[in-house]
Write a protein that holds these residues in place. Structure first.
Motif, PDB file in Angstrom:
ATOM      1  N   MET A 274       0.834  -1.189   0.000  1.00  0.00           N
ATOM      2  CA  MET A 274       0.000   0.000   0.000  1.00  0.00           C
ATOM      3  C   MET A 274       0.873   1.244   0.000  1.00  0.00           C
ATOM      4  O   MET A 274       1.849   1.321   0.738  1.00  0.00           O
ATOM      5  CB  MET A 274      -0.881   0.009   1.250  1.00  0.00           C
ATOM      6  N   PHE A 275       0.515   2.182  -0.847  1.00  0.00           N
ATOM      7  CA  PHE A 275       1.226   3.458  -0.860  1.00  0.00           C
ATOM      8  C   PHE A 275       0.193   4.578  -0.755  1.00  0.00           C
ATOM      9  O   PHE A 275      -0.733   4.654  -1.552  1.00  0.00           O
ATOM     10  CB  PHE A 275       2.057   3.580  -2.149  1.00  0.00           C
ATOM     11  N   ILE A 276       0.368   5.412   0.277  1.00  0.00           N
ATOM     12  CA  ILE A 276      -0.545   6.547   0.458  1.00  0.00           C
ATOM     13  C   ILE A 276       0.185   7.814   0.053  1.00  0.00           C
ATOM     14  O   ILE A 276       1.222   8.151   0.621  1.00  0.00           O
ATOM     15  CB  ILE A 276      -0.999   6.659   1.930  1.00  0.00           C
ATOM     16  N   ASN A 277      -0.341   8.484  -0.956  1.00  0.00           N
ATOM     17  CA  ASN A 277       0.216   9.763  -1.380  1.00  0.00           C
ATOM     18  C   ASN A 277      -0.699  10.845  -0.804  1.00  0.00           C
ATOM     19  O   ASN A 277      -1.808  11.058  -1.296  1.00  0.00           O
ATOM     20  CB  ASN A 277       0.244   9.825  -2.911  1.00  0.00           C
ATOM     21  N   ARG A 278      -0.230  11.490   0.265  1.00  0.00           N
ATOM     22  CA  ARG A 278      -1.092  12.435   0.986  1.00  0.00           C
ATOM     23  C   ARG A 278      -1.351  13.704   0.203  1.00  0.00           C
ATOM     24  O   ARG A 278      -2.373  14.347   0.392  1.00  0.00           O
ATOM     25  CB  ARG A 278      -0.478  12.758   2.349  1.00  0.00           C
ATOM     26  N   ARG A 279      -0.408  14.084  -0.665  1.00  0.00           N
ATOM     27  CA  ARG A 279      -0.657  15.318  -1.413  1.00  0.00           C
ATOM     28  C   ARG A 279      -1.738  15.102  -2.467  1.00  0.00           C
ATOM     29  O   ARG A 279      -2.661  15.901  -2.603  1.00  0.00           O
ATOM     30  CB  ARG A 279       0.626  15.821  -2.076  1.00  0.00           C
TER      31      ARG A 279
ATOM     32  N   LEU B 162     -10.816  10.929  -1.346  1.00  0.00           N
ATOM     33  CA  LEU B 162      -9.663  10.043  -1.555  1.00  0.00           C
ATOM     34  C   LEU B 162      -9.789   9.353  -2.917  1.00  0.00           C
ATOM     35  O   LEU B 162     -10.889   9.026  -3.342  1.00  0.00           O
ATOM     36  CB  LEU B 162      -9.623   8.958  -0.482  1.00  0.00           C
TER      37      LEU B 162
ATOM     38  N   PRO C   5      -8.931   6.020  -4.627  1.00  0.00           N
ATOM     39  CA  PRO C   5      -8.375   4.671  -4.546  1.00  0.00           C
ATOM     40  C   PRO C   5      -7.927   4.181  -5.928  1.00  0.00           C
ATOM     41  O   PRO C   5      -8.646   4.345  -6.908  1.00  0.00           O
ATOM     42  CB  PRO C   5      -9.548   3.828  -4.019  1.00  0.00           C
ATOM     43  N   LYS C   6      -6.720   3.607  -5.964  1.00  0.00           N
ATOM     44  CA  LYS C   6      -6.208   3.042  -7.223  1.00  0.00           C
ATOM     45  C   LYS C   6      -5.847   1.590  -6.963  1.00  0.00           C
ATOM     46  O   LYS C   6      -5.191   1.300  -5.960  1.00  0.00           O
ATOM     47  CB  LYS C   6      -4.955   3.794  -7.674  1.00  0.00           C
TER      48      LYS C   6
ATOM     49  N   ARG D 198      -3.771  12.680  -2.367  1.00  0.00           N
ATOM     50  CA  ARG D 198      -4.829  11.950  -1.650  1.00  0.00           C
ATOM     51  C   ARG D 198      -5.181  10.645  -2.369  1.00  0.00           C
ATOM     52  O   ARG D 198      -6.332  10.319  -2.609  1.00  0.00           O
ATOM     53  CB  ARG D 198      -6.058  12.842  -1.428  1.00  0.00           C
TER      54      ARG D 198
ATOM     55  N   LYS E  33     -15.020  10.311  -0.916  1.00  0.00           N
ATOM     56  CA  LYS E  33     -14.749  11.098   0.296  1.00  0.00           C
ATOM     57  C   LYS E  33     -13.394  11.821   0.194  1.00  0.00           C
ATOM     58  O   LYS E  33     -12.604  11.836   1.140  1.00  0.00           O
ATOM     59  CB  LYS E  33     -14.787  10.197   1.531  1.00  0.00           C
TER      60      LYS E  33
ATOM     61  N   LEU F  88      -4.752   6.435  -2.649  1.00  0.00           N
ATOM     62  CA  LEU F  88      -4.563   5.210  -1.893  1.00  0.00           C
ATOM     63  C   LEU F  88      -4.260   4.130  -2.936  1.00  0.00           C
ATOM     64  O   LEU F  88      -5.141   3.743  -3.690  1.00  0.00           O
ATOM     65  CB  LEU F  88      -5.877   4.908  -1.171  1.00  0.00           C
ATOM     66  N   ASN F  89      -2.995   3.705  -3.014  1.00  0.00           N
ATOM     67  CA  ASN F  89      -2.609   2.732  -4.039  1.00  0.00           C
ATOM     68  C   ASN F  89      -2.538   1.335  -3.437  1.00  0.00           C
ATOM     69  O   ASN F  89      -1.775   1.112  -2.489  1.00  0.00           O
ATOM     70  CB  ASN F  89      -1.235   3.098  -4.602  1.00  0.00           C
TER      71      ASN F  89
END
Lengths: 164, 195
Positions: free
Chosen positions: B1-6, B69, B71-72, B8, B67, B10-11
């Protein structure tokens, strides 16, 4: 234990992108890309950003698979250290892949007019800087992203019903 | 899992695993052909001249914002042939969820059992507890005359009640999207629990 998670803050990502930008300018690369070893695209710059035709996600998956293959080859041939880089030479451009601390892969595409020794030198410096930032990212524990609550799962399920 | 906060984002990585010729690539090809172009990337297939997967197939799905985010889902298949064991382990790296595609034909039971055991072994070698990874089992090729009964398959593969099992005929698309939705729901709920 589940697969390890990578959670990059806005500041850490800005730091990563600055490193990639610098590398691209120093080497006059066509594009630079960073992926993790599982094939997740982290960031990139150069023609990657201006040309939507380049599929960065697929490039990331292929680059990660590529370097992973060389690691396995190293193991099978009795090489104790990992093979840390790969170079592909084309007629007009070359692609250079470098391991970043065993967890990430840096990919640089450059014209054949660019000196490979310059690419090697600047890549090595960039790898050191990236390792520092990414090590911090691994160690950072951030709260769950806003929006990832109970409703999220339900909304995603209805979105899937609509989309598939 | 990779979260890119900039961004937003969710990989999440989902791997289709199973014995040779069980229908893993067929699942991905069906998903690709029946998903709106704006929701999917290119289907990348690394295969031999004989059309067999040599390393992996790859397809990214993106469902838009939920929401705030994005998701990918990165879908991968592994090569099923026995001699591509090293590749299978590499592709499993970083998996957030697994779809095990079993071949329902009676004569393939040993291959199914061996493949499932190998998968759990590789996950352990990667430092991942195989029992903690969201798993969905797809019993494929239900249209073939030699297909074993679902309860037989469950019992031979020693699948407990908590593991969702779905029947499919991937060549016709039956069960393909149900499997995908089930694994995505499981992965997302696991992320919510563990984050």
């Amino acid at each position: 234990m589940l697969s390890p998670r990578l959670d990059i803050t806005v500041e850490q990502l800005a730091g990563v992108e600055k490193c990639l930008d610098n590398l691209q300018q120093e080497t006059e690369a066509r594009w630079v890309l960073l992926t993790d070893v599982t094939g997740q695209f982290i960031g990139g710059c150069g023609l990657l950003c201006s040309m939507n035709s380049l599929n960065v996600e697929a490039l990331s998956a292929l680059a990660a698979g590529n370097l992973a293959t060389t690691r396995e080859m190293a193991r099978l041939t009795g090489e104790e250290a990992r093979f840390k880089l790969l170079l592909y030479e084309g007629d007009c451009q070359s692609v250079y892949l470098s391991d970043v601390g065993g967890e990430f892969v840096l990919v640089i595409a450059f014209d054949n007019s660019v000196s490979i020794s310059a690419v090697r030198l600047y890549t090595k410096q960039t790898v050191d800087r990236l390792q520092e930032i990414l090590h911090r990212a691994r160690a950072t524990v951030s709260p769950p992203p806003v929006g990832l609550d109970e409703d999220f799962g339900q909304l995603l399920a209805s979105e899937m019903e609509f989309s598939f | 899992m990779f979260i890119n906060r900039r961004l937003r984002e969710l990989n999440l990585k989902i791997v289709y695993y199973g014995p040779a010729l069980s229908g893993k690539t067929t699942n991905l090809v069906y998903i690709y052909n029946h998903t709106r172009p704006e929701l999917r990337g290119d289907l990348i297939s690394l295969k031999t001249r004989e059309d067999r997967t040599i390393f992996f197939d790859y397809l990214q799905l993106e469902l838009g914002q939920i929401k705030g985010l994005k998701p990918k889902f990165n879908l991968y298949t592994v090569p099923g042939q026995v001699y591509y064991a090293a590749s299978r382990k590499l592709v499993l790296q970083g998996a957030d969820g697994v779809v095990f595609v079993a071949d329902s034909q009676t004569y393939r039971m040993v291959d199914n059992v061996t493949s499932l055991q190998d998968m759990r072994g590789y996950l352990r070698e990667l430092g991942i507890d195989p029992w903690s990874v969201p798993l969905v089992v797809q019993f494929n090729k239900r249209d073939l005359p030699d297909a074993a009964g679902v309860s037989t398959l469950r019992s031979l593969l020693r699948l407990n009640r908590s593991i969702p099992c779905l029947e499919s005929v991937a060549t016709e698309g039956a069960g393909v999207f149900d499997t995908l939705k089930t694994i995505i729901n499981l992965v997302v709920s696991s992320v919510q629990k563990n984050i």
